[in-house]
Design an enzyme around this catalytic site. Structure first.
Site, PDB file in Angstrom:
ATOM      1  N   LYS A  18       0.847  -1.194   0.000  1.00  0.00           N
ATOM      2  CA  LYS A  18       0.000   0.000   0.000  1.00  0.00           C
ATOM      3  C   LYS A  18       0.879   1.240   0.000  1.00  0.00           C
ATOM      4  CE  LYS A  18      -1.760   2.686   3.091  1.00  0.00           C
ATOM      5  NZ  LYS A  18      -1.834   4.025   2.422  1.00  0.00           N
ATOM      6  N   GLU A  25      10.241   0.642  10.638  1.00  0.00           N
ATOM      7  CA  GLU A  25      11.200   1.738  10.539  1.00  0.00           C
ATOM      8  C   GLU A  25      10.406   3.011  10.748  1.00  0.00           C
ATOM      9  OE1 GLU A  25      12.795   4.887   9.155  1.00  0.00           O
ATOM     10  OE2 GLU A  25      13.009   3.922   7.202  1.00  0.00           O
ATOM     11  N   CYS A  55      13.289  10.453   7.802  1.00  0.00           N
ATOM     12  CA  CYS A  55      13.192   9.902   9.159  1.00  0.00           C
ATOM     13  C   CYS A  55      14.502  10.051   9.914  1.00  0.00           C
ATOM     14  CB  CYS A  55      12.804   8.421   9.109  1.00  0.00           C
ATOM     15  SG  CYS A  55      11.227   8.088   8.315  1.00  0.00           S
ATOM     16  N   GLU A  82       9.581  15.108  16.470  1.00  0.00           N
ATOM     17  CA  GLU A  82       9.986  15.034  15.076  1.00  0.00           C
ATOM     18  C   GLU A  82       9.183  16.043  14.257  1.00  0.00           C
ATOM     19  OE1 GLU A  82      10.941  11.586  11.807  1.00  0.00           O
ATOM     20  OE2 GLU A  82       9.056  11.424  12.907  1.00  0.00           O
TER      21      GLU A  82
END
Length: 479
Positions: free
Chosen positions: A185, A259, A293, A390
């Site tokens: 997806k 991850e 990331c 983040e």
């Protein structure tokens, strides 16, 4: 007499190269077919125009895709010798190269990243992952996981919007090399390159059902993760969603790799080559608009060189060109969506409220589209949100330290642990710091270096499992 700044002439890439279609459909069992979900509209973040309508899957489509993947696994793919599987992966890699310019323009239109990054980083590295894993397909018995490692079955894979085709390659290449089949997806805002990859699978003659692409929003990903016919789940994305996935698969026996997010520390010691470090800092946080990331979003600078480094850093950031992602001169492109721009803006504003010193590049921004000026915060304290959360945007938080021990303590003061950077001329200091840092990947005197032969992955709330290299094969083998 003061000289006027030298201006770059516009160097736009043609959007026609992307071969955009007005609509795209999901790919199941070797065919493009209509999905039962509400169609998505793919938006160009640089202009806010609709690029294409994309058919979305529903839960029954996910079931159909998983069943197709199961048939392909049991009847064809797992029975195929590794030498034959390798031929398909080599074909896919070559087709990615042959259609590289088309894929790069499409990725830039759909994602907003500069064309030079799509062209020079994303697409070549995606091809390299297929080349690398093609080489492993007939050598799994020598990978260190026993004399006869077996594939797991059907892999359900969910990827993010920041590196759409590259993350697809990180997931699909090892899965296929190890003999698994895939239902993937793509992200809701960036599905186009995944669906063109489905065309590449057809071109390569890949057997039906080996790769299936089901576009959709979070509900489609949730249905895929929870499907009882899925043997392995691989996810790249936010820590919050990663925790939900872990709860979903707990007790099911499914193999899982995650991850997730990061808040990487980039540590500059007083003996570092400063000009080199500045280039690494800029690459670490402003590459791909900070949509990375492992971005080096926390800069830790030894106090004695902090002012000199900040002066050099601001001078360098001033030269970054923000604007049309299709212009080959652009350094920082568009933020991927209005939602992400709002998040970046809100977190940056919190830095002002909490007392950090904000410096923003004076670069002009386009009138349309989702753009955010490269921003550097100094006088940052560890308790501030910009140092803890983040941001996933072009925002750098600068903290200082006096001793190496203090640098390590501050670097490790985070629930994340995806990556870190060290800048020093002393090899012994680099090795000492690397051993102390709680991070899955540590770069020395460089940043954001990736290679399909090297494993990549996180620690703590940045996830677990590795992708790439020999170590990354384990996630797709029954060992």
């Amino acid at each position: 007499m003061t000289e006027s700044p030298w201006e770059y002439a516009p160097a736009p890439e043609s959007r026609d190269i992307a071969n955009l279609k007005p609509s795209y459909r999901m790919f199941v069992d070797g065919e493009f077919t209509d999905g039962g979900g509400e169609p998505l509209k793919s938006i160009n973040p640089a202009t806010e125009e609709v690029l294409a309508e994309v058919g979305s899957a529903d839960e029954s489509d996910v079931d159909t895709a998983v069943r197709a993947a199961r048939r392909a696994f049991e009847q064809t793919w797992s029975r195929m010798p590794g030498t034959e599987r390798a031929k398909y992966l080599f074909r896919i890699a070559r087709l990615i190269q042959e259609r590289g310019r088309e894929l790069a323009v499409l990725e830039t239109l759909d994602n907003g990243k500069p064309i030079k990054e799509s062209r020079d980083a994303d697409i070549p590295t995606a091809a390299a992952h297929f080349f690398h894993h093609a080489g492993w397909a007939d050598k799994l018995a020598y990978a260190g996981y026993g004399p006869d490692p077996r594939p797991l079955g059907v892999a359900g894979q969910v990827i993010p919007w920041n590196f759409p085709l590259l993350m697809l390659a990180w997931k699909i290449a090892p899965a296929l090399a190890c003999g698994n089949t895939v239902v993937l997806k793509p992200a809701e805002t960036t599905p186009l390159s995944a669906l063109v990859f489905a065309e590449i699978c057809q071109q390569a003659g890949l057997p039906p059902g080996v790769v299936n692409i089901v576009p959709g929003a979070g509900d489609v990903g949730a249905a895929l993760v929870a499907h009882p016919g899925v043997d392995k789940v691989a996810f790249t994305g936010s820590t919050e969603v990663g925790k939900q996935i872990q709860r979903t698969v707990a007790g099911t026996g499914k193999k899982l790799t995650l991850e997730l997010g990061g808040k990487a520390a980039n540590i500059v010691f007083d003996d570092a080559p400063l000009d080199q470090a500045v280039e690494g800092i800029v690459n670490g946080i402003f590459f791909n608009q900070g949509h990375v990331c492992c971005a080096g979003s926390r800069l830790l600078v030894q106090e004695s060189i902090a002012e000199e480094l900040l002066e050099k850093l601001r001078a360098r950031v001033r030269t970054l060109r923000v604007g049309d992602p299709l212009d080959k001169n652009t350094d920082v492109g568009a933020i991927n969506s209005a939602e992400q721009l709002a998040k970046i803006t809100e977190l940056a504003d919190s830095g002002d409220v909490e007392g950090a010193r904000r410096w923003t590049s004076p670069c002009p921004l386009p009138e349309r589209g989702f753009f955010f000026s490269p921003t550097v915060f100094s006088d940052v304290q560890q308790s501030m949100r910009i140092a803890r959360e983040e941001i996933f945007g072009p925002v750098l938080s600068v903290l200082t330290f006096r001793t190496p021990a203090e640098a390590i303590a501050k670097a490790n003061n985070t629930p994340y642990g995806l990556s870190a950077g060290i800048w020093s001329e002393k090899g012994s200091r680099i090795l000492w710091a690397a051993q102390q840092l709680r991070a899955g990947v540590v770069w020395a005197n460089t940043f954001n270096r990736f290679d399909p032969t090297a494993p990549f992955g996180g620690y703590q709330e940045s996830g677990f499992g590795r992708e790439g290299g020999r170590a990354g094969l384990e996630a797709y083998l029954d060992v």
